[in-house]
Design an enzyme around this catalytic site. Structure first.
Site, PDB file in Angstrom:
ATOM      1  N   SER A 124     -32.068   6.506   3.062  1.00 36.37           N
ATOM      2  CA  SER A 124     -32.589   7.742   2.468  1.00 36.37           C
ATOM      3  C   SER A 124     -33.994   7.586   1.908  1.00 36.37           C
ATOM      4  O   SER A 124     -34.355   6.541   1.353  1.00 36.37           O
ATOM      5  CB  SER A 124     -31.650   8.156   1.335  1.00 36.37           C
ATOM      6  OG  SER A 124     -32.253   9.130   0.523  1.00 36.37           O
ATOM      7  N   GLU A 126     -34.793   8.752  -0.759  1.00 37.61           N
ATOM      8  CA  GLU A 126     -34.628   8.512  -2.202  1.00 37.61           C
ATOM      9  C   GLU A 126     -35.002   7.071  -2.559  1.00 37.61           C
ATOM     10  O   GLU A 126     -35.300   6.777  -3.716  1.00 37.61           O
ATOM     11  CB  GLU A 126     -33.175   8.763  -2.614  1.00 37.61           C
ATOM     12  CG  GLU A 126     -32.876  10.176  -3.033  1.00 37.61           C
ATOM     13  CD  GLU A 126     -33.458  10.568  -4.386  1.00 37.61           C
ATOM     14  OE1 GLU A 126     -33.218   9.860  -5.371  1.00 37.61           O
ATOM     15  OE2 GLU A 126     -34.163  11.582  -4.444  1.00 37.61           O
ATOM     16  N   TYR A 148     -28.074   6.216  -7.189  1.00 33.63           N
ATOM     17  CA  TYR A 148     -27.910   6.507  -5.757  1.00 33.63           C
ATOM     18  C   TYR A 148     -29.022   5.840  -4.951  1.00 33.63           C
ATOM     19  O   TYR A 148     -28.759   5.166  -3.941  1.00 33.63           O
ATOM     20  CB  TYR A 148     -27.917   8.030  -5.532  1.00 33.63           C
ATOM     21  CG  TYR A 148     -28.023   8.441  -4.075  1.00 33.63           C
ATOM     22  CD1 TYR A 148     -26.897   8.489  -3.258  1.00 33.63           C
ATOM     23  CD2 TYR A 148     -29.266   8.776  -3.511  1.00 33.63           C
ATOM     24  CE1 TYR A 148     -26.997   8.864  -1.920  1.00 33.63           C
ATOM     25  CE2 TYR A 148     -29.371   9.154  -2.183  1.00 33.63           C
ATOM     26  CZ  TYR A 148     -28.244   9.190  -1.386  1.00 33.63           C
ATOM     27  OH  TYR A 148     -28.352   9.553  -0.069  1.00 33.63           O
TER      28      TYR A 148
HETATM   29  P1  NAP Z   1     -22.274  14.692   2.621  1.00 34.89           P
HETATM   30  O1  NAP Z   1     -22.221  16.072   3.170  1.00 34.89           O
HETATM   31  O2  NAP Z   1     -22.126  14.470   1.159  1.00 34.89           O
HETATM   32  O3  NAP Z   1     -21.173  13.819   3.399  1.00 34.89           O
HETATM   33  C1  NAP Z   1     -20.749  12.564   2.927  1.00 34.89           C
HETATM   34  C2  NAP Z   1     -19.463  12.185   3.631  1.00 34.89           C
HETATM   35  O4  NAP Z   1     -19.030  10.911   3.130  1.00 34.89           O
HETATM   36  C3  NAP Z   1     -18.314  13.162   3.404  1.00 34.89           C
HETATM   37  O5  NAP Z   1     -17.628  13.313   4.617  1.00 34.89           O
HETATM   38  C4  NAP Z   1     -17.437  12.417   2.397  1.00 34.89           C
HETATM   39  O6  NAP Z   1     -16.090  12.769   2.441  1.00 34.89           O
HETATM   40  C5  NAP Z   1     -17.631  10.995   2.882  1.00 34.89           C
HETATM   41  N1  NAP Z   1     -17.218   9.985   1.904  1.00 34.89           N
HETATM   42  C6  NAP Z   1     -17.556   9.918   0.584  1.00 34.89           C
HETATM   43  N2  NAP Z   1     -17.003   8.843   0.018  1.00 34.89           N
HETATM   44  C7  NAP Z   1     -16.290   8.208   0.985  1.00 34.89           C
HETATM   45  C8  NAP Z   1     -15.489   7.045   1.011  1.00 34.89           C
HETATM   46  N3  NAP Z   1     -15.277   6.295  -0.064  1.00 34.89           N
HETATM   47  N4  NAP Z   1     -14.932   6.668   2.206  1.00 34.89           N
HETATM   48  C9  NAP Z   1     -15.101   7.433   3.303  1.00 34.89           C
HETATM   49  N5  NAP Z   1     -15.830   8.558   3.333  1.00 34.89           N
HETATM   50  C10 NAP Z   1     -16.429   8.938   2.183  1.00 34.89           C
HETATM   51  O7  NAP Z   1     -23.658  13.992   3.046  1.00 34.89           O
HETATM   52  P2  NAP Z   1     -24.654  14.351   4.263  1.00 34.89           P
HETATM   53  O8  NAP Z   1     -25.705  15.253   3.738  1.00 34.89           O
HETATM   54  O9  NAP Z   1     -23.869  14.693   5.459  1.00 34.89           O
HETATM   55  O10 NAP Z   1     -25.364  12.940   4.465  1.00 34.89           O
HETATM   56  C11 NAP Z   1     -24.814  11.956   5.357  1.00 34.89           C
HETATM   57  C12 NAP Z   1     -25.335  10.582   4.953  1.00 34.89           C
HETATM   58  O11 NAP Z   1     -26.767  10.586   5.014  1.00 34.89           O
HETATM   59  C13 NAP Z   1     -24.997  10.150   3.533  1.00 34.89           C
HETATM   60  O12 NAP Z   1     -24.837   8.757   3.554  1.00 34.89           O
HETATM   61  C14 NAP Z   1     -26.230  10.518   2.736  1.00 34.89           C
HETATM   62  O13 NAP Z   1     -26.322   9.713   1.575  1.00 34.89           O
HETATM   63  C15 NAP Z   1     -27.315  10.210   3.748  1.00 34.89           C
HETATM   64  N6  NAP Z   1     -28.560  10.966   3.625  1.00 34.89           N
HETATM   65  C16 NAP Z   1     -28.523  12.330   3.549  1.00 34.89           C
HETATM   66  C17 NAP Z   1     -29.715  13.026   3.498  1.00 34.89           C
HETATM   67  C18 NAP Z   1     -29.717  14.546   3.426  1.00 34.89           C
HETATM   68  O14 NAP Z   1     -30.778  15.097   3.073  1.00 34.89           O
HETATM   69  N7  NAP Z   1     -28.638  15.221   3.798  1.00 34.89           N
HETATM   70  C19 NAP Z   1     -30.940  12.342   3.507  1.00 34.89           C
HETATM   71  C20 NAP Z   1     -30.938  10.948   3.608  1.00 34.89           C
HETATM   72  C21 NAP Z   1     -29.734  10.262   3.682  1.00 34.89           C
HETATM   73  P3  NAP Z   1     -15.478  13.896   1.445  1.00 34.89           P
HETATM   74  O15 NAP Z   1     -15.647  15.195   2.188  1.00 34.89           O
HETATM   75  O16 NAP Z   1     -14.076  13.460   1.274  1.00 34.89           O
HETATM   76  O17 NAP Z   1     -16.278  13.864   0.168  1.00 34.89           O
HETATM   77  O1  G4F Z   2     -31.138  19.101  -3.350  1.00 37.06           O
HETATM   78  P1  G4F Z   2     -31.200  17.946  -4.256  1.00 37.06           P
HETATM   79  O2  G4F Z   2     -30.015  17.710  -5.143  1.00 37.06           O
HETATM   80  O3  G4F Z   2     -31.507  16.693  -3.324  1.00 37.06           O
HETATM   81  P2  G4F Z   2     -32.122  15.239  -3.615  1.00 37.06           P
HETATM   82  O4  G4F Z   2     -31.890  14.809  -5.014  1.00 37.06           O
HETATM   83  O5  G4F Z   2     -33.519  15.228  -3.104  1.00 37.06           O
HETATM   84  O6  G4F Z   2     -31.179  14.325  -2.691  1.00 37.06           O
HETATM   85  C1  G4F Z   2     -30.869  14.700  -1.349  1.00 37.06           C
HETATM   86  O7  G4F Z   2     -31.842  14.182  -0.478  1.00 37.06           O
HETATM   87  C2  G4F Z   2     -31.871  12.737  -0.396  1.00 37.06           C
HETATM   88  C3  G4F Z   2     -32.986  12.375   0.575  1.00 37.06           C
HETATM   89  O8  G4F Z   2     -34.198  12.286  -0.108  1.00 37.06           O
HETATM   90  C4  G4F Z   2     -30.521  12.253   0.069  1.00 37.06           C
HETATM   91  F1  G4F Z   2     -30.535  10.918   0.228  1.00 37.06           F
HETATM   92  C5  G4F Z   2     -29.461  12.663  -0.930  1.00 37.06           C
HETATM   93  O9  G4F Z   2     -28.184  12.240  -0.462  1.00 37.06           O
HETATM   94  C6  G4F Z   2     -29.464  14.179  -1.034  1.00 37.06           C
HETATM   95  O10 G4F Z   2     -29.041  14.699   0.206  1.00 37.06           O
HETATM   96  O11 G4F Z   2     -32.482  18.059  -5.216  1.00 37.06           O
HETATM   97  C7  G4F Z   2     -33.783  18.250  -4.705  1.00 37.06           C
HETATM   98  C8  G4F Z   2     -34.757  18.518  -5.859  1.00 37.06           C
HETATM   99  C9  G4F Z   2     -34.664  17.511  -7.008  1.00 37.06           C
HETATM  100  O12 G4F Z   2     -35.944  17.109  -7.389  1.00 37.06           O
HETATM  101  C10 G4F Z   2     -34.026  18.292  -8.144  1.00 37.06           C
HETATM  102  O13 G4F Z   2     -34.442  17.894  -9.451  1.00 37.06           O
HETATM  103  O14 G4F Z   2     -34.433  19.790  -6.423  1.00 37.06           O
HETATM  104  C11 G4F Z   2     -34.523  19.695  -7.830  1.00 37.06           C
HETATM  105  N1  G4F Z   2     -33.697  20.740  -8.436  1.00 37.06           N
HETATM  106  C12 G4F Z   2     -34.163  21.739  -9.227  1.00 37.06           C
HETATM  107  N2  G4F Z   2     -33.144  22.499  -9.657  1.00 37.06           N
HETATM  108  C13 G4F Z   2     -32.366  20.862  -8.338  1.00 37.06           C
HETATM  109  C14 G4F Z   2     -32.005  21.971  -9.120  1.00 37.06           C
HETATM  110  N3  G4F Z   2     -31.447  20.152  -7.659  1.00 37.06           N
HETATM  111  C15 G4F Z   2     -30.145  20.540  -7.728  1.00 37.06           C
HETATM  112  N4  G4F Z   2     -29.216  19.855  -7.022  1.00 37.06           N
HETATM  113  N5  G4F Z   2     -29.753  21.610  -8.494  1.00 37.06           N
HETATM  114  C16 G4F Z   2     -30.651  22.363  -9.213  1.00 37.06           C
HETATM  115  O15 G4F Z   2     -30.285  23.301  -9.901  1.00 37.06           O
END
Ligand code: NAP
Ligand code: G4F
Length: 331
Positions: A124, A126, A148
């Site tokens: 990520s 992050e 995280y």
């Molecule tokens: P998500 O919607 O939160 O999906 C996470 C998945 O992991 C869910 O299916 C969840 O199952 C499963 N999980 C959680 N804990 C587990 C465990 N102990 N054993 C097995 N499965 C488990 O996340 P996403 O947005 O699809 O992201 C996919 C991956 O990419 C994650 O690793 C995330 O950190 C990473 N990532 C995401 C972004 C983004 O912007 N979306 C960016 C960079 C990296 P449940 O439904 O049971 O909770």
């Molecule tokens: O949507 P967010 O919660 O995503 P964040 O923290 O960037 O993390 C996501 O992206 C990562 C990749 O860079 C992934 F690895 C991670 O698993 C996840 O998918 O927040 C985005 C921004 C933050 O700066 C937060 O402070 O939005 C700001 N924000 C402002 N108001 C808020 C809110 N975020 C959330 N969730 N809720 C609010 O009310």
């Protein structure tokens, strides 16, 4: 013969799009889901006759080894994680166990069952946290700002380490924020899209948010799962930054979303310090040059298209909705 893929986190946003993508490519798809007391397969129910679902948990090595022995995949996509940043301060140990150590459990299971299996780790942006340079590339040093981010940095390094120690085909995809109508309701983009739809339909009167000045490089999840697959089709394993190269603030997202339904955001948005984080990631911006030049990956969906698609899907969903989902709202 079809290639076999195993996807952990298949019930999540990315898991559902990746499953669709791999099925369209002719793969035999297997997904791993942890056991939950209530059903959490809503994002993949439409695919249920097309792939095989297995129970397993990144906290339980035995379940991973058993699953690999049973499925014998050509490719493993490790998407499972505790992925919501704020929860990582409330549950730092759990987050480290799943999002950090869970990667070692999966890698080690692959190593011992069949080390020729290709492995993708969901790293990520992050990890860049308090960014050392802008934009961020594969060479930018990490400075994670949340438990995280720290856990993901561990997952990244252990993936590189298993590749270099054991010659495994293991890739780390450093993906910037990617969203979709399937995004969890607690993430800021979906929270905004859903609130805009609810306000438009008269179901809500305000939207409470935290830091409106935070900036992210937001793309569409469907584009990003394509990059994951591309990484596993190369001659040699490597790590890639994946993002659009464009940065927008939360405020801009809000403006476009409200504008799309003809409302003035300033009449509805309330800044609530409850949503501020102990340490913020102020800005993230990808330099995706390597992914473009080596993988040929370019995103297809623009920022404005993404915002509008998310609002429209929530409007449609709520307008035709079952009463239970109408009550779903994040505090
Ligand atoms: P998500 O919607 O939160 O999906 C996470 C998945 O992991 C869910 O299916 C969840 O199952 C499963 N999980 C959680 N804990 C587990 C465990 N102990 N054993 C097995 N499965 C488990 O996340 P996403 O947005 O699809 O992201 C996919 C991956 O990419 C994650 O690793 C995330 O950190 C990473 N990532 C995401 C972004 C983004 O912007 N979306 C960016 C960079 C990296 P449940 O439904 O049971 O909770
Ligand atoms: O949507 P967010 O919660 O995503 P964040 O923290 O960037 O993390 C996501 O992206 C990562 C990749 O860079 C992934 F690895 C991670 O698993 C996840 O998918 O927040 C985005 C921004 C933050 O700066 C937060 O402070 O939005 C700001 N924000 C402002 N108001 C808020 C809110 N975020 C959330 N969730 N809720 C609010 O009310």
């Amino acid at each position: 013969m079809s290639k076999i893929a195993l996807v952990t986190g298949i019930s999540g946003q990315d898991g559902s799009y990746l499953a669709e993508f791999l099925l369209a490519k002719g793969y035999e798809v297997h997904g791993m889901m942890r056991r939950t007391s209530t059903k959490s397969s809503g994002r993949i129910d439409h695919l249920k006759d097309k792939f095989t679902l297995h129970e397993g948990d990144l906290l339980d090595s035995t379940s991973l080894t058993r699953l690999l022995e049973q499925v014998r995949p050509d490719e493993v996509y490790n998407l499972a994680a505790q992925s919501f940043v704020p929860v990582s301060w409330e549950q730092p140990i759990f987050t480290s166990e799943v999002t950090g150590l869970g990667v070692t459990r999966m890698l080690d299971a692959v190593l011992h069952v069949d080390k020729s299996t290709r492995f993708y780790q969901a790293s990520s942006s992050e990890m860049f946290g308090k960014v050392r340079e802008s934009p961020q590339s594969e060479a930018t040093p990490f400075y994670p700002r949340s438990p995280y981010g720290v856990a993901k940095a561990y997952g990244h390094h252990i993936t590189v380490n298993y590749r270099e120690s054991y010659g495994m085909y293991a890739c780390s995809g450093i993906l910037f924020n990617h969203e979709s109508p399937r995004r969890g309701l607690e993430f800021v983009t979906r929270k905004i899209a859903n609130a805009v739809a609810r306000i438009k339909l008269g179901l809500d009167e305000e939207l409470r948010l935290g830091n409106l000045d935070a900036k992210r490089d937001w793309g569409h999840a469907r584009d990003y799962v394509r990059a994951m697959w591309m990484m596993l089709q190369q001659d040699a394993p490597d790590d890639y930054v994946v993002g659009t190269g464009e940065m927008h603030s939360v405020r801009e997202f809000v403006e476009i979303a409200f504008d799309h339904v003809g409302l003035d955001w300033q009449e509805y948005v309330v800044v609530d310090p409850k949503f501020y984080r102990p340490a913020e990631v102020d800005q993230l911006l990808a330099n995706p040059t390597k992914a473009r030049e080596k993988l040929g990956w370019v995103p297809k969906v623009t920022f404005e298209e993404l915002v509008r698609e998310m609002v429209d899907k929530d409007l449609d969903g709520l307008a035709t909705k079952k009463p239970l989902d109408m009550k779903l709202k994040v505090a």
